[in-house]
Design an enzyme around this catalytic site. Structure first.
Site, PDB file in Angstrom:
ATOM      1  N   THR A 147       0.833  -1.198   0.000  1.00  0.00           N
ATOM      2  CA  THR A 147       0.000   0.000   0.000  1.00  0.00           C
ATOM      3  C   THR A 147       0.864   1.243   0.000  1.00  0.00           C
ATOM      4  OG1 THR A 147      -1.608   1.303   1.288  1.00  0.00           O
ATOM      5  CG2 THR A 147      -0.173  -0.153   2.521  1.00  0.00           C
ATOM      6  N   TYR A 184      -3.203  -1.734  10.406  1.00  0.00           N
ATOM      7  CA  TYR A 184      -3.229  -2.383   9.087  1.00  0.00           C
ATOM      8  C   TYR A 184      -2.048  -1.933   8.241  1.00  0.00           C
ATOM      9  CZ  TYR A 184      -3.873  -2.414   4.099  1.00  0.00           C
ATOM     10  OH  TYR A 184      -3.627  -2.523   2.759  1.00  0.00           O
ATOM     11  N   LYS A 188       1.726  -3.875   6.217  1.00  0.00           N
ATOM     12  CA  LYS A 188       2.320  -3.783   4.895  1.00  0.00           C
ATOM     13  C   LYS A 188       3.744  -3.230   4.956  1.00  0.00           C
ATOM     14  CE  LYS A 188      -1.108  -5.503   2.612  1.00  0.00           C
ATOM     15  NZ  LYS A 188      -0.952  -6.808   1.928  1.00  0.00           N
TER      16      LYS A 188
END
Length: 389
Positions: A147, A184, A188
Site C-alpha cells: 500500500t 493495518y 504492509k
C-alpha cells in the site's frame, strides 16, 4: 504451468484473475477463504453489488468470457500446511498476492482486531515466501499488493522505491522508513521489509506493488456479465472515501469535506490497478527484474475537495443533488498537504491511464443507481457523525 491469485474472491483479486486468465493458457488458480465477506458482515455492512458464489462466478467466466482455465481452492494462507500443499501441487510460475485484511479502521476497532490483522496479513506473506524457498520454487515471481500508506504523508516527493540518505558526507540508498498510520498499514510496512529479506536471502524475484486508494466498479471483463461483478463496499470500515462520497450522493446527503480538504491522496482506478498486476504476472522471466522492484500503483494524486466536487458534478447527471459542504475538521492533519508521488515504473507497465477519476465516478454512480435501496438501507454504516440526526 500455473499462476496463483490469492484473495481471488476480493475486490481487486477477482477481476485481476479474470484479466490474467484471458491472456494466458496457463491454469489460473484463485485462492481464498472468504474472510472478506465475513469481515464486512461482522461490521453490519454489505456489498452494494450482489456478489455471486465462487461457483457461479467461475461458470459465468467460462460462459461469457470463454475462460476454461480458472480454478478455485478454498484455504487459509496463515496455515503453513495448506500453503505447503498448495505450492507442492501447483508449482506456480507467479503468485499475485492480494489476500489481506485491508481496512485501517477495522484494524483500529480494538486490540483483538489489531492482533488479528497483523497475524493474518504477515503470517500469510511469510508462509508464501518461505514456502517458495523450502519447495525449491525461488524462480517464482512473487507479486504483492502492499500500500502507498506505508509512506505516510511526507512533505517531500515520495520515491518509487528506496530513499537516499546522507550522513557525514556519505550517501546511500536505504529502504523508505515505515511511516504507517494504522495497525493495518503497519502490516504492509512489515511485509515490505520481509519481502526485501526474502529477495536477499532466497533470491526470489519480487514486485512490491504499493497500491493507492482504488476506485471504480468495473473492468473490461466484469462488464460482460452481472455474475462477474466484483464487490463494492461503501461503509466506513471497508469503503474508500470516494465510494462513501458516492453513496452519500445516492442516499441524498451532501458530501462532507473536513476543513479545506486540499490535502492530496494517491488514487488509481480498478481498471488500471488490474492491468498492472496482470502485466507483472504474465511477464516473461527474461523481461522481469530478478531483484526486488517497488512500483507505486497510482495514476495521480487527487485532493479530497477536488474528488468531492467531481462526484458532485457527475451526480447531477444522475439527478442526484449532492452539494459539497465543509465541516470543522476533527482530525489532526495538514488540510493543504500537496502529496507528490513518483510512478514512472508503474506507468511504464500499463502504458497510459485507462480510466480517469471522472469516468470512474460515472461507472460508480451508474452501478449504485441500480442498488439505491441497498445504499439507503445501510446508510448508518457510512454517514459521518456531522450528518446524523
Amino acid at each position: 504451468m500455473s499462476i496463483l491469485v490469492t484473495g481471488g474472491d476480493g475486490y481487486i483479486g477477482w477481476p485481476t484473475a479474470l484479466r490474467i486468465a484471458d491472456r494466458t493458457d496457463d491454469r489460473v488458480i484463485l485462492v481464498d477463504n472468504f474472510a472478506r465477506r465475513g469481515w464486512v458482515e461482522e461490521v453490519g455492512a454489505t456489498s452494494a453489488v450482489p456478489i455471486m458464489s465462487i461457483d457461479q462466478r467461475l461458470a459465468a467466466a467460462e460462459e461469457s468470457l470463454g475462460l476454461s482455465n480458472l480454478s478455485f481452492i478454498e484455504g487459509d494462507l496463515t496455515e503453513k500446511s495448506f500453503v505447503d500443499e498448495l505450492l507442492t501441487v501447483h508449482e506456480p510460475r507467479a503468485i499475485v498476492h492480494t489476500a489481506a485484511q485491508p481496512s485501517a479502521p477495522y484494524s483500529q476497532i480494538n486490540g483483538e482486531r489489531a492482533n488479528y490483522t497483523q497475524h493474518n496479513n504477515m503470517q500469510a506473506t511469510r508462509n508464501l515466501v518461505w514456502g517458495l524457498e523450502e519447495h525449491g520454487l525461488t524462480d517464482t515471481h512473487f507479486i504483492e499488493t502492499t500500500t502507498t500508506g506505508v509512506y505516510g504523508a511526507p512533505t517531500f516527493p515520495i520515491p518509487e522505491g528506496g530513499a537516499t540518505m546522507e550522513n557525514q558526507g556519505e550517501r546511500d540508498e536505504v529502504p523508505f522508513p515505515a511511516m504507517a498510520g494504522s495497525w493495518y498499514h503497519l502490516t504492509k510496512s512489515h511485509d515490505a521489509a520481509n519481502l526485501r529479506l526474502a529477495n536477499k536471502q532466497f533470491g526470489i524475484p519480487i514486485s512490491d506493488v504499493r497500491t493507492a486508494i482504488t476506485y471504480g466498479t468495473e473492468t473490461e471483463e466484469t462488464r460482460e456479465d452481472n455474475r462477474l461483478k466484483t464487490r463494492f463496499d461503501f461503509d466506513y470500515y471497508f469503503g474508500v472515501v470516494s465510494h462513501r462520497f458516492a453513496a452519500q450522493a445516492v442516499a441524498g446527503y451532501p458530501l462532507t469535506v473536513y476543513g479545506k480538504g486540499e490535502q492530496r491522496k494517491p488514487f488509481i482506478s480498478l481498471e488500471d490497478a488490474v492491468e498492472g498486476l496482470a502485466q507483472l504476472a504474465l511477464a516473461d522471466p527474461d523481461d522481469r527484474p530478478d531483484d526486488l522492484t517497488v512500483y507505486n500503483q497510482v495514476t495521480r494524486a487527487i485532493s479530497i475537495v477536488e474528488m468531492a466536487n467531481t462526484i458532485s458534478d457527475v451526480a447531477q447527471e444522475f439527478d442526484y443533488d449532492a452539494a459539497v459542504k465543509h465541516f470543522e475538521n476533527p482530525r489532526d492533519e495538514d488540510e493543504t498537504h500537496k502529496m507528490e508521488i513518483e510512478n514512472e515504473k508503474y506507468m511504464a507497465l500499463i502504458g497510459e491511464q485507462a480510466q480517469d477519476f471522472e469516468s470512474g465516478t460515472r461507472d460508480i454512480l451508474t452501478t449504485l443507481a441500480r442498488y439505491e435501496d441497498t445504499i439507503t438501507a445501510y446508510e448508518d454504516r457510512f454517514l459521518p457523525s456531522v450528518l446524523e440526526d
